[in-house]
Design an enzyme around this catalytic site. Structure first.
Site, PDB file in Angstrom:
ATOM      1  N   ASP A   1       0.852  -1.187   0.000  1.00 38.03           N
ATOM      2  CA  ASP A   1       0.000   0.000   0.000  1.00 38.03           C
ATOM      3  C   ASP A   1       0.887   1.237   0.000  1.00 38.03           C
ATOM      4  O   ASP A   1       2.110   1.156   0.163  1.00 38.03           O
ATOM      5  CB  ASP A   1      -0.945   0.014   1.212  1.00 38.03           C
TER       6      ASP A   1
ATOM      7  N   ASP B   1       1.269   5.156   1.630  1.00 37.61           N
ATOM      8  CA  ASP B   1       0.861   6.100   2.675  1.00 37.61           C
ATOM      9  C   ASP B   1       1.422   7.479   2.362  1.00 37.61           C
ATOM     10  O   ASP B   1       2.476   7.607   1.736  1.00 37.61           O
ATOM     11  CB  ASP B   1       1.356   5.641   4.047  1.00 37.61           C
TER      12      ASP B   1
ATOM     13  N   ASP C   1      10.506   4.398  13.619  1.00 39.98           N
ATOM     14  CA  ASP C   1      11.269   3.393  14.360  1.00 39.98           C
ATOM     15  C   ASP C   1      12.630   3.092  13.752  1.00 39.98           C
ATOM     16  O   ASP C   1      13.660   3.184  14.423  1.00 39.98           O
ATOM     17  CB  ASP C   1      10.450   2.111  14.501  1.00 39.98           C
TER      18      ASP C   1
END
Length: 574
Positions: free
Chosen positions: A176, A178, A265
C-alpha cells in the site's frame, strides 16, 4: 454484553441473560439460546428414557454421541453456523464501541474532475537537474499521486512515506501507499470529499477510491520523548517529564517533516519521496542502511525499544520479510526490551504477531522470536511445546510453519483462523484433549483452549476467529481417520473445506495421512486408522478402548410381559 459466547462460559447459565446496551442493536440470533447449548442437547433422540430391558443396539446413536464430542455431525451443523454468526455480531458491536470513526454516509461523494491548474501538476520522469527520477513515476500508485498532488495544489507539503518508499527502492512491489503531510486532519477532509477521519490517539484521514482502496494520510508528528527532553525543567517538577519510564503513551503532537522522519522506528522506514521533484528525502541515513541491508533504529536503540517494545516484532518482521540483518546494537536492545512486551497493549501484540504469519515468513520470524526468548510472552503454548519436545519438536513445528508460508507465498487466501490453526495443530496433538466444558461442549487440548480464551479476553481476538480455529482443530481427528464420521454430514459442515486445507498442510509437514487426504478429496470415506480402535470412537489417553455407548430399543408392553413370564418360568425350574 451477554457472555454466552465466551469460550469458557457455561452456556446453560447464559441462555436467558439479558443483553446490555452495547448489543441492543445486534441481530436477533445473538439473543437466541447459545448454539453451544444445542451441542449438548440430543435433539435427534426420543425424549423418554429407554427401558432397562431393551437389548437392541442403535449405531446411529453412537454417531450422535460422537457428534457431541467433535461438534461436526448432523445435530450441530446448523448450530455451528449460528455460533459463528453470533460471534461476528458481538465482534462487530465491540469494534463499533472501541474504534472512534467519524460518522459519515456509507456512500461517499465521488471526486470532482481536476481543475485546469491541477492538470499541470504531475510526477516528472526527469528531475530539474536532468537526472532521472529516483523512483519511476509509473511504479507509483495513481490514486496516491492524486492525493499528494492535490495537497500540493492547496499549499501543503505532502510526501509518500515509509514502507512504500523502502519497498520501491528495494525493487519490491509495495502492499500500500501512505502519505504524510503538513495539513491537519480537518484540512485534509476539507480537500477530499471521499475522506473520513479515524483514530483516537492520533487522527488519521482515510481517502477512499474505487474498489475499496484506501490511501492513508497522516499529519507530520513529533517524537514526544524528544519534546519532553527539551522541555523546561519545571515540567519535571510537575511530573510530566521525570522518571526512567520511556514507554510512549501519547504521540498526538504535530511537528515538521524532519521531526516526523526522526520519530519513526527504523532508518529504512524514515524515507520520504517528493513526487514533484522526483527525489528521495533522507533525514535519517536510511539509504545507507538499505544499501548495506541493515535494520537500525533511528537514534539510541535502547531508548527506542523501551519507548515501544512492539518495535521488537516489527524488526523481526522486516528482517524475515526483506531478508535483512539486524544491526548488532539494535539486536542487543531488542534482547533487553523483551521483558517489557507485557506492558504493551495485548491487541497490538496480537496484531503484530498475525502480521508475521500473514506475511508468509512465520518460520524464520518465529525462529528469531524464539532466539530472543519472546515466544514465552507472545505464544506460551508454542514456547512450552518447543522446550518440552526439543529438537524433534522444533523440526515438527517449523515444518508446519514452512508449509503455511508456502501457501501464503503462493497467493492462497487464508483466513486468520486457518493461519492460527495450522500453527497450533502440533500443539493440539501433543497432549490429551481437555475435559468437555459445561453442557458437553467439545474441547481441544487444554493449552490451546487457554490460549484462545486468553486471546479473546485480553487481546481482543475476534470470537469468530477463535471459534473457527477450535472447530478446525477438532476436525483434524476426523480427517486423519482417528474418529469415524458420517461422510455426508461431515462434508456438509460449513468449515469442511477450511479444515481440509489445514489437514493438507499437516500432511505436507509430517508426510502422514496422505491416503486419508486423497480419499477425502476424491469424495470417499477413508479407512479408519488401525490405532483408532477400528474407527469406532478411538481410545482413552491411557490406551484402553473407549466403551461404545449403546441405545436400547423400547419394547411394547406385550413383549415385556412375555419376556417377564419366560424369565419367571426359568427361575422356577432352577
Amino acid at each position: 454484553m451477554s457472555s454466552n459466547l465466551e469460550l469458557t462460559a457455561a452456556p446453560s447459565e447464559q441462555a436467558t441473560a439479558p443483553e446490555n446496551e452495547a448489543t441492543a442493536s445486534a441481530p436477533s440470533d445473538v439473543e437466541s439460546p447459545s448454539p453451544l447449548l444445542a451441542q449438548s442437547a440430543p435433539t435427534a433422540r426420543a425424549p423418554e428414557p429407554p427401558s432397562e430391558d431393551d437389548v437392541d443396539d442403535d449405531e446411529d446413536d453412537d454417531d450422535e454421541a460422537d457428534a457431541l464430542d467433535a461438534g461436526f455431525d448432523d445435530p450441530v451443523l446448523g448450530a455451528a453456523a449460528e455460533v459463528l454468526a453470533a460471534a461476528e455480531a458481538q465482534d462487530a458491536a465491540e469494534a463499533a464501541a472501541d474504534e472512534e470513526v467519524e460518522q459519515v454516509p456509507t456512500v461517499l461523494e465521488p471526486e470532482p474532475e481536476p481543475t485546469p491548474y491541477e492538470r499541470e501538476l504531475h510526477a516528472p520522469h526527469v528531475r530539474s537537474t536532468g537526472e532521472p527520477a529516483e523512483i519511476d513515476p509509473d511504479e507509483l500508485d495513481p490514486d496516491a499521486l492524486k492525493v499528494v498532488l492535490r495537497l500540493h495544489q492547496h499549499g501543503h507539503q505532502a510526501y509518500l512515506v515509509g514502507g512504500c518508499v523502502r519497498d520501491l527502492l528495494l525493487g519490491r512491489k509495495p502492499k500500500d501507499f501512505d502519505v504524510a503531510t503538513s495539513a491537519h486532519p480537518n484540512e485534509v477532509r476539507a480537500i477530499f470529499r471521499n475522506c473520513r477521519l479515524i483514530g483516537r490517539r492520533f487522527r488519521l484521514a482515510h481517502v477512499y477510491f474505487k474498489g475499496g482502496k484506501i490511501i492513508e494520510v497522516s499529519t507530520f508528528r513529533a517524537n514526544p520523548t524528544e519534546l519532553e527532553a527539551a522541555a523546561p525543567a519545571a515540567q519535571e517538577d510537575e511530573g510530566e517529564g521525570g522518571g526512567d519510564d520511556l514507554l510512549i503513551t501519547h504521540d498526538n503532537v504535530f511537528g515538521t517533516a524532519q521531526q516526523d522522519a526522526r520519530r519513526r522506528d527504523f532508518t529504512i522506514n524514515g524515507l520520504f519521496y517528493d513526487v514533484s521533484e522526483g527525489r528521495v528525502i533522507d533525514y535519517v541515513r536510511g539509504r545507507r542502511d538499505l544499501d548495506e541491508r541493515f535494520i537500525r533504529t533511528i537514534g539510541d536503540p535502547e531508548v527506542r525499544m523501551r519507548e515501544d517494545p512492539v518495535r521488537i516484532l516489527r524488526a523481526v518482521r522486516f528482517a524475515a520479510k526483506l531478508d535483512l540483518d539486524i544491526e548488532s546494537r539494535t539486536y542487543a536492545a531488542m534482547e533487553g526490551a523483551v521483558e517489557d512486551l507485557p506492558r504493551c497493549a495485548p491487541a497490538r501484540l496480537l496484531e503484530e504477531t498475525f502480521r508475521l504469519i500473514r506475511g508468509g515468513v512465520s518460520a524464520p520470524a518465529l525462529k528469531l522470536l524464539d532466539a530472543l526468548d519472546a515466544l514465552k510472552l507472545l505464544l506460551p503454548p508454542v514456547n512450552a511445546y518447543l522446550k518440552q519436545h526439543g529438537k524433534e519438536g522444533e523440526k515438527t513445528f517449523y515444518a508446519f510453519a514452512q508449509a503455511l508460508d508456502r501457501r501464503v507465498a503462493a497467493g492462497e487466501p487464508l483466513d486468520d483462523a486457518i493461519l492460527l490453526a495450522a500453527l497450533l495443530v502440533p500443539i493440539s496433538h501433543s497432549g490429551p484433549p481437555a475435559e468437555p466444558q459445561d453442557g458437553g461442549r467439545p474441547s481441544v487440548s487444554q493449552v490451546v483452549e487457554e490460549l484462545l480464551a486468553g486471546f479473546v479476553q485480553s487481546a481482543r481476538l475476534p470470537r469468530r476467529i477463535a471459534e473457527r480455529c477450535r472447530m478446525l482443530l477438532l476436525a483434524q481427528r476426523t480427517l486423519s481417520g482417528e474418529r469415524r464420521r458420517k461422510s455426508a454430514a461431515f462434508r456438509r459442515h460449513p468449515l469442511f473445506g477450511e479444515a481440509l486445507t489445514v489437514f493438507e498442510m499437516s500432511v505436507e509437514a509430517t508426510g502422514e495421512g496422505r491416503e486419508q487426504l486423497e480419499a477425502w478429496k476424491a469424495g470417499e470415506v477413508p479407512p479408519p486408522r488401525a490405532e483408532s480402535s477400528d474407527g469406532e470412537g478411538g481410545s482413552e489417553p491411557g490406551g484402553q478402548r473407549k466403551r461404545r455407548r449403546r441405545r436400547r430399543r423400547r419394547r411394547s408392553s406385550g413383549e415385556g410381559a412375555a419376556s417377564a413370564g419366560s424369565s419367571g418360568s426359568g427361575a422356577g425350574e432352577a
